[in-house]
Design a protein around this motif. Structure first.
Motif, PDB file in Angstrom:
ATOM      1  N   ASP A  44       8.699   1.299  -6.128  1.00 21.87           N
ATOM      2  CA  ASP A  44       9.444   0.598  -4.850  1.00 21.87           C
ATOM      3  C   ASP A  44       9.451  -0.920  -5.308  1.00 21.87           C
ATOM      4  O   ASP A  44      10.454  -1.550  -5.205  1.00 21.87           O
ATOM      5  CB  ASP A  44       8.524   0.670  -3.679  1.00 21.87           C
ATOM      6  CG  ASP A  44       8.546   1.955  -2.980  1.00 21.87           C
ATOM      7  OD1 ASP A  44       9.549   2.637  -2.962  1.00 21.87           O
ATOM      8  OD2 ASP A  44       7.584   2.165  -2.201  1.00 21.87           O
ATOM      9  N   THR A  45       8.578  -1.412  -5.955  1.00 15.82           N
ATOM     10  CA  THR A  45       8.534  -2.862  -6.498  1.00 15.82           C
ATOM     11  C   THR A  45       9.761  -2.822  -7.559  1.00 15.82           C
ATOM     12  O   THR A  45      10.348  -3.820  -7.481  1.00 15.82           O
ATOM     13  CB  THR A  45       7.229  -3.249  -7.207  1.00 15.82           C
ATOM     14  OG1 THR A  45       6.184  -3.050  -6.151  1.00 15.82           O
ATOM     15  CG2 THR A  45       7.079  -4.407  -7.843  1.00 15.82           C
ATOM     16  N   LEU A  46       9.575  -2.134  -8.459  1.00 15.16           N
ATOM     17  CA  LEU A  46      10.561  -1.996  -9.577  1.00 15.16           C
ATOM     18  C   LEU A  46      12.181  -2.064  -8.914  1.00 15.16           C
ATOM     19  O   LEU A  46      13.110  -2.711  -9.606  1.00 15.16           O
ATOM     20  CB  LEU A  46      10.722  -1.018 -10.575  1.00 15.16           C
ATOM     21  CG  LEU A  46       9.359  -0.911 -11.384  1.00 15.16           C
ATOM     22  CD1 LEU A  46       8.992   0.315 -12.024  1.00 15.16           C
ATOM     23  CD2 LEU A  46       9.535  -2.118 -12.476  1.00 15.16           C
ATOM     24  N   LEU A  47      12.539  -1.053  -7.943  1.00 13.67           N
ATOM     25  CA  LEU A  47      13.591  -0.922  -7.332  1.00 13.67           C
ATOM     26  C   LEU A  47      14.086  -2.168  -6.456  1.00 13.67           C
ATOM     27  O   LEU A  47      15.169  -2.666  -6.898  1.00 13.67           O
ATOM     28  CB  LEU A  47      13.699   0.462  -6.229  1.00 13.67           C
ATOM     29  CG  LEU A  47      13.577   1.508  -7.091  1.00 13.67           C
ATOM     30  CD1 LEU A  47      13.487   2.774  -6.132  1.00 13.67           C
ATOM     31  CD2 LEU A  47      14.830   1.858  -7.609  1.00 13.67           C
ATOM     32  N   LEU A  48      13.285  -2.884  -5.932  1.00  7.91           N
ATOM     33  CA  LEU A  48      13.244  -4.184  -5.391  1.00  7.91           C
ATOM     34  C   LEU A  48      13.606  -5.320  -6.313  1.00  7.91           C
ATOM     35  O   LEU A  48      14.417  -6.044  -6.121  1.00  7.91           O
ATOM     36  CB  LEU A  48      12.101  -4.549  -4.302  1.00  7.91           C
ATOM     37  CG  LEU A  48      12.128  -3.731  -3.112  1.00  7.91           C
ATOM     38  CD1 LEU A  48      10.949  -3.744  -2.199  1.00  7.91           C
ATOM     39  CD2 LEU A  48      13.395  -4.010  -2.227  1.00  7.91           C
ATOM     40  N   GLN A  49      12.611  -5.324  -7.187  1.00 11.65           N
ATOM     41  CA  GLN A  49      12.874  -6.308  -8.227  1.00 11.65           C
ATOM     42  C   GLN A  49      14.096  -6.427  -8.998  1.00 11.65           C
ATOM     43  O   GLN A  49      14.620  -7.648  -9.280  1.00 11.65           O
ATOM     44  CB  GLN A  49      11.443  -6.154  -9.257  1.00 11.65           C
ATOM     45  CG  GLN A  49      11.387  -7.428 -10.207  1.00 11.65           C
ATOM     46  CD  GLN A  49      10.288  -7.051 -11.170  1.00 11.65           C
ATOM     47  OE1 GLN A  49       9.604  -6.095 -11.328  1.00 11.65           O
ATOM     48  NE2 GLN A  49      10.019  -8.128 -12.035  1.00 11.65           N
ATOM     49  N   HIS A  50      14.705  -5.341  -9.243  1.00 14.23           N
ATOM     50  CA  HIS A  50      16.034  -5.104 -10.025  1.00 14.23           C
ATOM     51  C   HIS A  50      17.068  -4.889  -9.139  1.00 14.23           C
ATOM     52  O   HIS A  50      18.246  -4.571  -9.549  1.00 14.23           O
ATOM     53  CB  HIS A  50      15.875  -4.145 -11.236  1.00 14.23           C
ATOM     54  CG  HIS A  50      14.811  -4.483 -12.059  1.00 14.23           C
ATOM     55  ND1 HIS A  50      14.847  -5.674 -13.083  1.00 14.23           N
ATOM     56  CD2 HIS A  50      13.524  -4.113 -12.335  1.00 14.23           C
ATOM     57  CE1 HIS A  50      13.713  -5.740 -13.847  1.00 14.23           C
ATOM     58  NE2 HIS A  50      12.846  -4.903 -13.333  1.00 14.23           N
ATOM     59  N   ASN A  51      16.725  -4.835  -7.581  1.00 14.18           N
ATOM     60  CA  ASN A  51      18.055  -4.642  -6.861  1.00 14.18           C
ATOM     61  C   ASN A  51      18.694  -3.415  -6.915  1.00 14.18           C
ATOM     62  O   ASN A  51      19.695  -3.198  -7.189  1.00 14.18           O
ATOM     63  CB  ASN A  51      18.995  -5.874  -6.907  1.00 14.18           C
ATOM     64  CG  ASN A  51      19.611  -5.986  -5.621  1.00 14.18           C
ATOM     65  OD1 ASN A  51      19.418  -5.286  -4.727  1.00 14.18           O
ATOM     66  ND2 ASN A  51      20.859  -6.604  -5.638  1.00 14.18           N
ATOM     67  N   CYS A  52      18.001  -2.270  -7.225  1.00 15.59           N
ATOM     68  CA  CYS A  52      18.515  -1.103  -7.677  1.00 15.59           C
ATOM     69  C   CYS A  52      18.369   0.042  -6.373  1.00 15.59           C
ATOM     70  O   CYS A  52      17.529  -0.213  -5.674  1.00 15.59           O
ATOM     71  CB  CYS A  52      17.785  -0.263  -8.531  1.00 15.59           C
ATOM     72  SG  CYS A  52      18.191  -1.194 -10.298  1.00 15.59           S
ATOM     73  N   ASN A  53      19.416   0.646  -6.061  1.00 18.76           N
ATOM     74  CA  ASN A  53      19.670   1.616  -5.085  1.00 18.76           C
ATOM     75  C   ASN A  53      18.940   2.968  -5.231  1.00 18.76           C
ATOM     76  O   ASN A  53      18.376   3.796  -4.184  1.00 18.76           O
ATOM     77  CB  ASN A  53      21.042   2.031  -4.492  1.00 18.76           C
ATOM     78  CG  ASN A  53      21.671   0.615  -4.541  1.00 18.76           C
ATOM     79  OD1 ASN A  53      22.272   0.111  -5.278  1.00 18.76           O
ATOM     80  ND2 ASN A  53      21.687   0.080  -3.327  1.00 18.76           N
ATOM     81  N   HIS A  54      19.071   3.439  -6.560  1.00 20.41           N
ATOM     82  CA  HIS A  54      18.532   4.748  -7.096  1.00 20.41           C
ATOM     83  C   HIS A  54      17.679   4.695  -8.228  1.00 20.41           C
ATOM     84  O   HIS A  54      17.713   3.786  -9.011  1.00 20.41           O
ATOM     85  CB  HIS A  54      19.823   5.639  -7.079  1.00 20.41           C
ATOM     86  CG  HIS A  54      20.484   5.969  -6.027  1.00 20.41           C
ATOM     87  ND1 HIS A  54      20.132   6.860  -4.962  1.00 20.41           N
ATOM     88  CD2 HIS A  54      21.671   5.430  -5.628  1.00 20.41           C
ATOM     89  CE1 HIS A  54      20.899   6.747  -4.175  1.00 20.41           C
ATOM     90  NE2 HIS A  54      22.082   5.745  -4.271  1.00 20.41           N
ATOM     91  N   LEU A  55      16.904   5.819  -8.528  1.00 20.57           N
ATOM     92  CA  LEU A  55      16.175   5.853  -9.606  1.00 20.57           C
ATOM     93  C   LEU A  55      16.460   7.176 -10.439  1.00 20.57           C
ATOM     94  O   LEU A  55      16.897   8.297  -9.736  1.00 20.57           O
ATOM     95  CB  LEU A  55      14.669   6.009  -9.077  1.00 20.57           C
ATOM     96  CG  LEU A  55      13.556   6.117  -9.960  1.00 20.57           C
ATOM     97  CD1 LEU A  55      13.333   5.182 -11.060  1.00 20.57           C
ATOM     98  CD2 LEU A  55      12.158   6.628  -9.446  1.00 20.57           C
ATOM     99  N   ILE A  56      16.325   7.280 -11.688  1.00 20.17           N
ATOM    100  CA  ILE A  56      16.532   8.394 -12.602  1.00 20.17           C
ATOM    101  C   ILE A  56      15.428   8.026 -13.649  1.00 20.17           C
ATOM    102  O   ILE A  56      15.310   6.879 -14.335  1.00 20.17           O
ATOM    103  CB  ILE A  56      17.770   8.611 -13.018  1.00 20.17           C
ATOM    104  CG1 ILE A  56      17.672   9.947 -13.926  1.00 20.17           C
ATOM    105  CG2 ILE A  56      18.292   7.488 -13.798  1.00 20.17           C
ATOM    106  CD1 ILE A  56      19.279  10.389 -14.114  1.00 20.17           C
ATOM    107  N   VAL A  57      14.475   9.176 -14.023  1.00 13.29           N
ATOM    108  CA  VAL A  57      13.349   8.902 -14.626  1.00 13.29           C
ATOM    109  C   VAL A  57      13.665  10.169 -15.756  1.00 13.29           C
ATOM    110  O   VAL A  57      13.769  11.245 -15.488  1.00 13.29           O
ATOM    111  CB  VAL A  57      12.197   9.025 -14.238  1.00 13.29           C
ATOM    112  CG1 VAL A  57      11.021   9.240 -15.487  1.00 13.29           C
ATOM    113  CG2 VAL A  57      11.939   7.964 -13.253  1.00 13.29           C
ATOM    114  N   VAL A  58      13.865  10.092 -17.084  1.00 17.97           N
ATOM    115  CA  VAL A  58      14.007  10.918 -18.156  1.00 17.97           C
ATOM    116  C   VAL A  58      12.775  10.863 -19.036  1.00 17.97           C
ATOM    117  O   VAL A  58      12.528   9.813 -19.438  1.00 17.97           O
ATOM    118  CB  VAL A  58      15.533  10.990 -18.577  1.00 17.97           C
ATOM    119  CG1 VAL A  58      16.467  11.194 -17.695  1.00 17.97           C
ATOM    120  CG2 VAL A  58      15.947   9.691 -19.485  1.00 17.97           C
TER     121      VAL A  58
END
Length: 151
Positions: A44-58
């Motif tokens: 949550d912190t990373l998404l908010l900090q970087h103003n991102c709407n979605h996540l993908i982890v590979v």
């Protein structure tokens, strides 16, 4: 982020100013659940900090060794893993693609083993719509063709 974690983060821009936070992660077998715990605690912190709407982890997560923590991460954040084929020579799937993107937007395909690796490369495609401006009519004057002497 702890120095011993092997993670890189990128922000990807798609159409209509949507952004995806991409995490490339390597979780060695000896590392325990530290990388998954880091993601679990900081998504949550990373998404908010970087103003991102979605996540993908590979990456090579060796999630079979920390199955419970891995599944808890997926459930708590509503993530899915579209990999439905083996990614390792043993027949296991050790290289997930975990994301909150809708299933119809993301496609994963095995590319086979490369070099001396015992893992299969995975091609992940994210379908995004392209935003196009409406066509505008305009006049292009060809000044070099003008009859300047008659003018």
């Amino acid at each position: 982020m702890d120095r011993h974690l092997a993670m890189m983060f990128f922000r990807l821009w798609t159409s209509r100013h949507k952004t995806i936070l991409q995490c490339i992660c390597y979780r060695p077998q000896w590392q325990g659940n530290d990388p998954i715990h880091f993601l679990h605690s900081n998504i949550d912190t990373l998404l908010l900090q970087h103003n991102c709407n979605h996540l993908i982890v590979v990456g090579d997560m060796n999630q079979h060794l920390v199955t419970r923590q891995f599944e808890d991460l997926l459930i708590e954040y509503g993530l899915n893993n579209p990999i439905n084929f083996p990614t390792h020579i043993s027949g296991s799937s050790l290289d997930p693609v975990i994301t909150d993107l809708p299933e119809e937007v993301i496609t994963c395909l095995p590319l086979g083993m490369f070099g001396s690796s015992d893992h299969s490369a995975v091609l992940t495609t994210i379908s995004t719509t392209v935003v196009r401006n409406e066509a505008t009519a305009r006049v292009n004057w060809l000044w070099f063709r003008g009859d300047w002497d008659s003018l």
